[in-house]
Write a protein that holds these residues in place. Structure first.
Motif, PDB file in Angstrom:
ATOM      1  N   ASN A 139       0.834  -1.195   0.000  1.00  0.00           N
ATOM      2  CA  ASN A 139       0.000   0.000   0.000  1.00  0.00           C
ATOM      3  C   ASN A 139       0.865   1.240   0.000  1.00  0.00           C
ATOM      4  O   ASN A 139       1.879   1.297   0.675  1.00  0.00           O
ATOM      5  N   VAL A 142      -5.206   5.929  -1.110  1.00  0.00           N
ATOM      6  CA  VAL A 142      -4.314   4.772  -1.007  1.00  0.00           C
ATOM      7  C   VAL A 142      -4.297   4.039  -2.342  1.00  0.00           C
ATOM      8  O   VAL A 142      -5.331   3.847  -2.969  1.00  0.00           O
ATOM      9  N   ARG A 170      -3.094   0.347  -3.785  1.00  0.00           N
ATOM     10  CA  ARG A 170      -2.715  -0.994  -3.323  1.00  0.00           C
ATOM     11  C   ARG A 170      -2.333  -1.819  -4.539  1.00  0.00           C
ATOM     12  O   ARG A 170      -3.060  -1.860  -5.523  1.00  0.00           O
TER      13      ARG A 170
END
Length: 64
Positions: A6, A40, A42
């Motif tokens: 992440n 974020v 990922r």
């Protein structure tokens, strides 16, 4: 075995640039997830590819 890495981004442009760089380096699009609300990114990847993803995050100043 796949692991998630992440990274926290600060702008939509930064996220797009990271996405483009990841895809350009051969990471399948279905392994990249962007959560704009949480800012974020990922990436699901095999453990042996982690360093390459970290280098891309570093290049775009994404923290992980």
């Amino acid at each position: 075995m796949s692991k998630a890495l992440n990274g926290k981004f600060t702008s939509k442009d930064q996220a797009k640039n990271v996405w483009d760089d990841l895809v350009g380096s051969g990471i399948p699009q279905e392994n990249i997830y962007i959560d704009h609300d949480e800012q974020v990114i990922r990436v699901m990847l095999p453990a042996e590819e982690r360093r390459e993803i970290e280098e891309i995050f570093d290049r775009h100043e994404v923290t992980y």
